[in-house]
Scaffold this motif. Structure first.
Motif, PDB file in Angstrom:
ATOM      1  N   LEU A 144       0.830  -1.204   0.000  1.00  0.00           N
ATOM      2  CA  LEU A 144       0.000   0.000   0.000  1.00  0.00           C
ATOM      3  C   LEU A 144       0.867   1.259   0.000  1.00  0.00           C
ATOM      4  O   LEU A 144       0.590   2.218  -0.731  1.00  0.00           O
ATOM      5  CB  LEU A 144      -0.940  -0.011   1.209  1.00  0.00           C
ATOM      6  CG  LEU A 144      -1.902   1.161   1.322  1.00  0.00           C
ATOM      7  CD1 LEU A 144      -2.864   1.187   0.139  1.00  0.00           C
ATOM      8  CD2 LEU A 144      -2.660   1.107   2.626  1.00  0.00           C
ATOM      9  N   ARG A 145       1.946   1.259   0.785  1.00  0.00           N
ATOM     10  CA  ARG A 145       2.849   2.409   0.807  1.00  0.00           C
ATOM     11  C   ARG A 145       3.497   2.620  -0.559  1.00  0.00           C
ATOM     12  O   ARG A 145       3.544   3.736  -1.072  1.00  0.00           O
ATOM     13  CB  ARG A 145       3.925   2.226   1.875  1.00  0.00           C
ATOM     14  CG  ARG A 145       3.460   2.525   3.275  1.00  0.00           C
ATOM     15  CD  ARG A 145       4.629   2.656   4.223  1.00  0.00           C
ATOM     16  NE  ARG A 145       5.422   1.441   4.315  1.00  0.00           N
ATOM     17  CZ  ARG A 145       5.267   0.506   5.250  1.00  0.00           C
ATOM     18  NH1 ARG A 145       4.364   0.665   6.181  1.00  0.00           N
ATOM     19  NH2 ARG A 145       6.037  -0.566   5.251  1.00  0.00           N
ATOM     20  N   TYR A 146       4.002   1.551  -1.159  1.00  0.00           N
ATOM     21  CA  TYR A 146       4.614   1.656  -2.488  1.00  0.00           C
ATOM     22  C   TYR A 146       3.611   2.148  -3.522  1.00  0.00           C
ATOM     23  O   TYR A 146       3.940   2.953  -4.395  1.00  0.00           O
ATOM     24  CB  TYR A 146       5.197   0.316  -2.925  1.00  0.00           C
ATOM     25  CG  TYR A 146       6.471  -0.070  -2.202  1.00  0.00           C
ATOM     26  CD1 TYR A 146       7.349   0.877  -1.715  1.00  0.00           C
ATOM     27  CD2 TYR A 146       6.793  -1.411  -2.008  1.00  0.00           C
ATOM     28  CE1 TYR A 146       8.502   0.523  -1.055  1.00  0.00           C
ATOM     29  CE2 TYR A 146       7.946  -1.779  -1.346  1.00  0.00           C
ATOM     30  CZ  TYR A 146       8.799  -0.808  -0.876  1.00  0.00           C
ATOM     31  OH  TYR A 146       9.953  -1.156  -0.227  1.00  0.00           O
ATOM     32  N   THR A 147       2.392   1.661  -3.422  1.00  0.00           N
ATOM     33  CA  THR A 147       1.361   2.070  -4.374  1.00  0.00           C
ATOM     34  C   THR A 147       1.052   3.559  -4.222  1.00  0.00           C
ATOM     35  O   THR A 147       0.944   4.285  -5.225  1.00  0.00           O
ATOM     36  CB  THR A 147       0.078   1.247  -4.161  1.00  0.00           C
ATOM     37  OG1 THR A 147       0.394  -0.136  -4.280  1.00  0.00           O
ATOM     38  CG2 THR A 147      -0.982   1.618  -5.170  1.00  0.00           C
ATOM     39  N   LEU A 148       0.917   4.031  -2.995  1.00  0.00           N
ATOM     40  CA  LEU A 148       0.613   5.455  -2.766  1.00  0.00           C
ATOM     41  C   LEU A 148       1.774   6.351  -3.191  1.00  0.00           C
ATOM     42  O   LEU A 148       1.564   7.415  -3.783  1.00  0.00           O
ATOM     43  CB  LEU A 148       0.258   5.696  -1.302  1.00  0.00           C
ATOM     44  CG  LEU A 148      -1.073   5.105  -0.840  1.00  0.00           C
ATOM     45  CD1 LEU A 148      -1.273   5.336   0.650  1.00  0.00           C
ATOM     46  CD2 LEU A 148      -2.222   5.690  -1.629  1.00  0.00           C
ATOM     47  N   VAL A 149       3.011   5.942  -2.918  1.00  0.00           N
ATOM     48  CA  VAL A 149       4.166   6.734  -3.326  1.00  0.00           C
ATOM     49  C   VAL A 149       4.267   6.775  -4.846  1.00  0.00           C
ATOM     50  O   VAL A 149       4.520   7.834  -5.446  1.00  0.00           O
ATOM     51  CB  VAL A 149       5.455   6.179  -2.687  1.00  0.00           C
ATOM     52  CG1 VAL A 149       6.690   6.784  -3.335  1.00  0.00           C
ATOM     53  CG2 VAL A 149       5.461   6.438  -1.196  1.00  0.00           C
TER      54      VAL A 149
ATOM     55  N   VAL B 272       3.626   9.719  -9.951  1.00  0.00           N
ATOM     56  CA  VAL B 272       3.033   9.817 -11.281  1.00  0.00           C
ATOM     57  C   VAL B 272       2.186  11.083 -11.386  1.00  0.00           C
ATOM     58  O   VAL B 272       2.219  11.790 -12.403  1.00  0.00           O
ATOM     59  CB  VAL B 272       2.209   8.546 -11.599  1.00  0.00           C
ATOM     60  CG1 VAL B 272       1.334   8.740 -12.820  1.00  0.00           C
ATOM     61  CG2 VAL B 272       3.129   7.360 -11.781  1.00  0.00           C
ATOM     62  N   THR B 273       1.445  11.400 -10.341  1.00  0.00           N
ATOM     63  CA  THR B 273       0.638  12.622 -10.337  1.00  0.00           C
ATOM     64  C   THR B 273       1.518  13.864 -10.418  1.00  0.00           C
ATOM     65  O   THR B 273       1.238  14.792 -11.181  1.00  0.00           O
ATOM     66  CB  THR B 273      -0.235  12.684  -9.070  1.00  0.00           C
ATOM     67  OG1 THR B 273      -1.043  11.509  -9.005  1.00  0.00           O
ATOM     68  CG2 THR B 273      -1.129  13.903  -9.067  1.00  0.00           C
TER      69      THR B 273
END
Length: 105
Positions: free
Chosen positions: A19-24, A29-30
């Motif tokens: 989850l942390r990797y996905t959010l980072v 990307v944003t």
């Protein structure tokens, strides 16, 4: 019956890391997308206004280059101020070629 709302979700350590990797990654990307968009908008504005921006940029660069030369000429031969200017023309009371008295200025 128990109607309490349970909002606590337990993730396994590997799921928390994912989850942390996905959010980072999503944040990166944003951020990159926003930077690309800002550069694209700047390029579009510059492309639209290039007929105005380029002469102003050239004038600014020439000003910075020629300023020391102008200051050198001013130090070598100072220019005396003009005693009569066009701003004073409306207040002139002389007629038919009379001389203008500018000694009192």
């Amino acid at each position: 019956m128990n109607f309490e709302k349970n909002t606590h979700i337990d993730f396994a350590p590997s799921e928390q890391q994912l989850l942390r990797y996905t959010l980072v990654t999503l944040s990166a990307v944003t951020l990159m997308g926003m930077l690309v968009f800002i550069i694209w908008v700047f390029g579009y504005i510059l492309g639209t206004l290039h007929m105005l921006v380029f002469p102003l940029a050239i004038a600014g660069v020439l000003t910075l280059i020629l300023l020391p030369i102008v200051e050198l000429f001013e130090r070598l031969e100072p220019v005396s101020p003009v005693p009569y200017s066009y701003a004073d023309a409306g207040r002139c009371s002389c007629r038919n070629g009379d001389q203008i008295d500018t000694a009192g200025r």
